[in-house]
Motif scaffolding. Structure first.
Motif, PDB file in Angstrom:
ATOM      1  N   TYR A   1      -3.024   0.902  -4.756  1.00 19.16           N
ATOM      2  CA  TYR A   1      -2.840   0.178  -3.500  1.00 19.16           C
ATOM      3  C   TYR A   1      -3.454   0.892  -2.300  1.00 19.16           C
ATOM      4  N   PHE A   2      -3.518   2.217  -2.365  1.00 17.44           N
ATOM      5  CA  PHE A   2      -4.047   2.981  -1.226  1.00 17.44           C
ATOM      6  C   PHE A   2      -5.263   3.818  -1.616  1.00 17.44           C
ATOM      7  N   ALA A   3      -5.943   3.393  -2.677  1.00 16.59           N
ATOM      8  CA  ALA A   3      -7.059   4.172  -3.210  1.00 16.59           C
ATOM      9  C   ALA A   3      -8.226   4.277  -2.245  1.00 16.59           C
ATOM     10  N   LEU A   4      -8.326   3.341  -1.293  1.00 18.04           N
ATOM     11  CA  LEU A   4      -9.451   3.368  -0.358  1.00 18.04           C
ATOM     12  C   LEU A   4      -9.146   4.147   0.914  1.00 18.04           C
ATOM     13  N   VAL A   5      -7.925   4.617   1.048  1.00 18.79           N
ATOM     14  CA  VAL A   5      -7.581   5.323   2.292  1.00 18.79           C
ATOM     15  C   VAL A   5      -7.030   6.726   2.057  1.00 18.79           C
TER      16      VAL A   5
ATOM     17  N   GLY B   1       5.062   5.638   1.558  1.00 16.22           N
ATOM     18  CA  GLY B   1       5.538   6.918   2.064  1.00 16.22           C
ATOM     19  C   GLY B   1       5.144   8.103   1.210  1.00 16.22           C
ATOM     20  N   ASP B   2       4.556   7.847   0.039  1.00 16.95           N
ATOM     21  CA  ASP B   2       4.223   8.931  -0.888  1.00 16.95           C
ATOM     22  C   ASP B   2       2.748   9.303  -0.882  1.00 16.95           C
ATOM     23  N   VAL B   3       1.960   8.642  -0.044  1.00 19.84           N
ATOM     24  CA  VAL B   3       0.513   8.852  -0.067  1.00 19.84           C
ATOM     25  C   VAL B   3       0.179  10.219   0.515  1.00 19.84           C
ATOM     26  N   LYS B   4      -0.576  11.025  -0.259  1.00 26.14           N
ATOM     27  CA  LYS B   4      -0.918  12.382   0.180  1.00 26.14           C
ATOM     28  C   LYS B   4      -2.040  12.358   1.207  1.00 26.14           C
ATOM     29  N   GLY B   5      -1.867  13.157   2.248  1.00 30.19           N
ATOM     30  CA  GLY B   5      -2.955  13.359   3.201  1.00 30.19           C
ATOM     31  C   GLY B   5      -3.167  12.213   4.157  1.00 30.19           C
ATOM     32  N   ALA B   6      -2.217  11.279   4.254  1.00 33.19           N
ATOM     33  CA  ALA B   6      -2.385  10.155   5.160  1.00 33.19           C
ATOM     34  C   ALA B   6      -1.017   9.688   5.659  1.00 33.19           C
TER      35      ALA B   6
END
Length: 662
Positions: free
Chosen positions: A395-399, A638-643
């Motif tokens: 879901y957040f692979a592009l950011v 809330g778990d996305v690293k570095g963003a």
């Protein structure tokens, strides 16, 4: 030999033969219709690179697929035989590995002497005349291979696989299989008279099996150069009475200068005196065919010749039936080739809307023969083969660095390090390039990888890796690593510092071209314009967006060399990445990226897909940007690293909108 025949100017599709009984008219090949009393038409049919794809079913995606399957190829054999005066059927190798049915038979069911593998069940129904080995026959070890091939009701030939050290004379090598066979083929000539033609078949396997399957072959086998073996054995075949000599070369077509141990040596096999025709494979391509072969010396991709001799490569996974049609003529007591045609006949096509349309149906006898194994394989792909300690989602692979891309890179790095450990590149650092394939966009708000923590099944791998690419490794410099990443960074719009909720993603840039390179760390400076457009053309005088590019905690050396694990599409120039072209390839893997991921999961037992956060956006105080993703991604925001990611409400067409705090 003379390969022109003035009488035969008609094409196969322009000549109808047989009785005009309603609409049921057989379309004869011109050779069959026009052969004289001392001439005969001999058609040889090829399957190659079946890779256990007996059924038209993609086990990874767990759904039917009309572009594949020996059951489909088999269904046209009767028709193809009916077009010919006389015919023979051969297989050119790579039968035993390449899809989950192969793994099921090797890892779950197992094979012992006397057991019948589904590939052999299917092939025995079709009455093959002869076959040779492919490199994938060795993936499960020699015992497994011999147990499977022991079920064949046709001979297997291979002239360059030895049991021990190579002898000074190839004909003194101790071989695992007969180097060749000479089959007495009863034929009818143009006048209906019956004769016997002695057709010789010789087989070859890529010498690279000693690297690719070293763990199974080291100390047990050796390989000889393909062309050297051919030059030694073909005269022996002629001395033994072969009228016609056919090479079964599980080796592709390469016009590069010949070298000892050349992997794709079929062009030079064709140059060997005494060989009349060459069946090729291994490359998963179609020959004769367009573009791929343009500019290759001694290769005629329209007529289908190598050094003027007929040759064919029948695709892969049953996608095509390779055909070489020979017009042979009796010369005294023996026969010789006086004309030929070649064709790779497909089992499907794309319509005007680019949708796949099946041209054939299944052969019921094959479906029945492998029904038990097909159903067992379906259960196998739906059964866990390992575990994942964390969710796999895109879901957040592009950011931000992403677990679904991370696990692909982990598997590719593991595989390439093992494959190159005995090569001149063993001491170079290995990086890995991988992209998110399922990232929403035009495919909709549900088009994302989403595998929960816990059990992971083989069919989940298609969620991680959408395409049936094969692994490649390239060697490039640190400067070229930066260029690769600059091209990837075209995924993003330029964002002015201080802007609020600027649109982040360039919707014209495909997500499969957004490569993350693992093994280095870097930041993307969105305040800078892109260095390349979506077609790989340099735009303006931008200094680029990739900053703080480091390897092992230090600024990358532009001149340092790196191995980068990737796929055949990218390594071959796909996506037009700067300086990433076929001449950089140092390793062509025999395995698909999907297979590598499955093997990695099986070995690890429990995989840890947590992203290592090796890339991020450069901080831009007071700046935010917005993007859309699938609404199911909310649980992971809330778990996305570095963003830092915030909910920004509903997007369009079912998407959810998020804010990236830069």
């Amino acid at each position: 030999m003379t390969l022109e025949h003035p009488k035969l100017t008609l094409t196969r599709r322009s000549l109808l033969g047989g009785a005009a009984a309603g609409a049921a008219m057989i379309m004869l090949h011109p050779f069959a219709a026009r052969a004289a009393a001392n001439q005969a038409h001999l058609r040889i049919m090829e399957t190659t690179d079946i890779h256990v794809n007996i059924m038209p079913y993609d086990y990874y995606a767990d759904k039917p697929n009309d572009t594949m399957g020996l059951t489909r190829t088999a269904s046209i054999i009767d028709k193809i035989r009916a077009e010919a005066g006389n015919s023979m059927l051969i297989d050119n190798g790579d039968l035993l590995q390449g899809n989950p049915m192969g793994d099921y038979m090797a890892y779950k069911k197992g094979m012992k002497a006397g057991d019948m593998h589904p590939v052999m069940k299917a092939m025995n129904v079709l009455n093959y005349d002869v076959g040779t080995l492919g490199n994938h026959e060795f993936n499960y070890g020699l015992d497994f291979m011999f147990n499977v091939l022991g079920g064949a009701n046709f001979p297997i030939v291979c002239a360059n696989l030895t049991k021990g050290k190579l002898a000074s004379d190839p004909k003194q090598d101790e071989l695992f299989f007969k180097p060749y066979v000479i089959l007495d083929k009863k034929i009818k000539d143009g006048a209906g008279n019956e004769s016997t033609v002695k057709v010789g078949f010789i087989g070859f396997v890529p010498p690279q099996i000693m690297v690719w399957d070293a763990k199974n072959l080291e100390g047990k086998a050796m390989t000889r150069d393909i062309v050297s073996a051919a030059k030694a054995w073909v005269p022996a075949m002629k001395e033994a009475g072969a009228d016609i000599v056919i090479a079964l070369s599980h080796s592709g077509i390469d016009a590069a200068k010949p070298t000892d141990g050349m992997e794709n040596a079929s062009l030079y096999v064709a140059s060997v005196e005494g060989i009349d025709a060459v069946f090729t494979g291994h490359q998963h391509l179609v020959f004769p065919g367009p573009k791929t072969w343009d500019g290759m010396q001694n290769v005629d991709a329209v007529k289908g010749t190598l050094f003027g001799k007929p040759a064919v490569m029948g695709g892969f996974w049953g996608s095509h039936m390779g055909l070489i049609d020979l017009l042979i003529e009796k010369d005294g007591k023996s026969w010789k080739v006086v004309d030929f045609t070649t064709e790779a006949r497909p089992i499907s096509h794309r319509d005007e809307n680019k949708k796949i349309v099946a041209d054939v149906t299944d052969k019921p006898e094959i479906v029945a023969a492998v029904k038990e194994e097909h159903e067992a394989t379906l259960a196998y792909v739906r059964t866990p083969v390992g575990k994942t300690s964390a969710p796999l989602y895109s879901y957040f692979a592009l950011v931000a660095d992403d677990p679904s891309v991370q696990i692909v890179s982990n598997a590719q790095t593991w595989y390439i390090k093992d494959m190159l450990k005995e090569t001149p590149y063993k001491d170079l650092p290995v990086l890995s390039a991988a992209a998110p394939f399922k990232a929403g966009g035009r495919n909709g708000a549900d088009y994302y990888t989403d595998v929960p923590a816990g059990d992971i099944a083989i069919k989940n791998v298609s969620d991680l890796y959408l395409y049936p690419n094969t692994v490649r490794a390239v060697v490039i410099t640190g400067a070229q690593v930066k260029g690769w990443l600059e091209m990837s960074a075209g995924m993003f719009n330029q964002v002015k510092e201080g802007s609020k909720d600027a649109p982040l993603l360039n919707n014209d840039f495909p997500s499969y071209n957004y490569d993350v390179i693992d093994g280095v760390t870097y930041e993307i400076d969105l305040s800078q314009p892109a260095m390349y457009d979506k077609d790989g053309k340099k735009v303006g005088d931008s200094a680029g967006r990739i900053v703080n590019l480091q390897f092992q905690g230090k600024p990358i050396d532009p001149a340092q060399k790196f191995v980068v694990a990737t796929n055949n599409y990218r390594a071959g120039g796909g996506g037009n990445f700067p300086e990433i072209t076929g001449d950089k390839i140092v390793f062509v893997a025999p395995d698909t990226n999907r297979d590598v991921i499955v093997r990695y999961i099986v070995q690890e037992g429990t995989i840890n897909p947590s992203a290592d956060g090796n890339w991020r956006f450069k901080a831009m105080p007071g700046t935010t940007a917005v993007f859309e993703t699938g609404p199911k991604g909310k649980q992971f925001a809330g778990d996305v690293k570095g963003a830092k990611i915030e909910d920004a409400g509903a997007g369009e067409n079912g998407f959810a909108k998020y804010r990236l705090v830069l």
